[in-house]
Design a protein around this motif. Structure first.
Motif, PDB file in Angstrom:
ATOM      1  N   GLY A  27      63.412  62.671 -84.282  1.00  0.00           N
ATOM      2  CA  GLY A  27      62.160  62.328 -83.622  1.00  0.00           C
ATOM      3  C   GLY A  27      62.249  60.949 -83.008  1.00  0.00           C
ATOM      4  N   LEU A  28      61.737  60.810 -81.795  1.00  0.00           N
ATOM      5  CA  LEU A  28      61.782  59.534 -81.090  1.00  0.00           C
ATOM      6  C   LEU A  28      60.441  59.323 -80.402  1.00  0.00           C
ATOM      7  CD1 LEU A  28      63.344  57.060 -79.997  1.00  0.00           C
ATOM      8  CD2 LEU A  28      64.198  58.537 -78.171  1.00  0.00           C
ATOM      9  N   THR A  29      59.853  58.153 -80.629  1.00  0.00           N
ATOM     10  CA  THR A  29      58.600  57.776 -79.988  1.00  0.00           C
ATOM     11  C   THR A  29      58.769  56.393 -79.385  1.00  0.00           C
ATOM     12  OG1 THR A  29      57.329  59.018 -81.621  1.00  0.00           O
ATOM     13  CG2 THR A  29      56.130  57.401 -80.333  1.00  0.00           C
ATOM     14  N   CYS A  30      58.223  56.189 -78.193  1.00  0.00           N
ATOM     15  CA  CYS A  30      58.272  54.884 -77.540  1.00  0.00           C
ATOM     16  C   CYS A  30      56.901  54.236 -77.588  1.00  0.00           C
ATOM     17  CB  CYS A  30      58.683  55.031 -76.080  1.00  0.00           C
ATOM     18  SG  CYS A  30      60.402  55.474 -75.865  1.00  0.00           S
ATOM     19  N   ALA A  31      56.904  52.936 -77.772  1.00  0.00           N
ATOM     20  CA  ALA A  31      55.655  52.178 -77.733  1.00  0.00           C
ATOM     21  C   ALA A  31      55.897  50.916 -76.932  1.00  0.00           C
ATOM     22  CB  ALA A  31      55.182  51.836 -79.143  1.00  0.00           C
ATOM     23  N   PRO A  32      55.222  50.625 -75.903  1.00  0.00           N
ATOM     24  CA  PRO A  32      54.164  51.448 -75.341  1.00  0.00           C
ATOM     25  C   PRO A  32      54.699  52.557 -74.446  1.00  0.00           C
ATOM     26  CG  PRO A  32      54.318  49.421 -74.092  1.00  0.00           C
ATOM     27  CD  PRO A  32      55.320  49.338 -75.210  1.00  0.00           C
TER      28      PRO A  32
END
Length: 72
Positions: A27-32
């Protein structure tokens, strides 16, 4: 491994591309997140200056590693 990638510049995009293609990343999430990263992975609006809020969000989401990229 679930990863939170912090940043919204070209370095973050390059890292997102490499991490996205890794078989070790579940799983990979970018912020912002921004521009090209949005086409690869989901993004979340976090106040990057608020380290406690970022840590709380990462803990709640079961993030294993936080990777700072670019200027934060």
């Amino acid at each position: 491994m679930k990863i939170l990638l912090l940043g919204d510049d070209g370095r973050a995009h390059a890292l997102a591309w490499k991490l996205f293609n890794s078989p070790l990343v579940s799983g990979l999430t970018c912020a912002p997140g921004k521009g090209g990263t949005g086409a690869l992975v989901p993004s979340t609006e976090l106040a990057l200056a608020d380290a406690a809020a970022v840590a709380r969000w990462a803990f709640d989401e079961g993030i294993d590693v936080i990777v700072p990229a670019g200027t934060i």
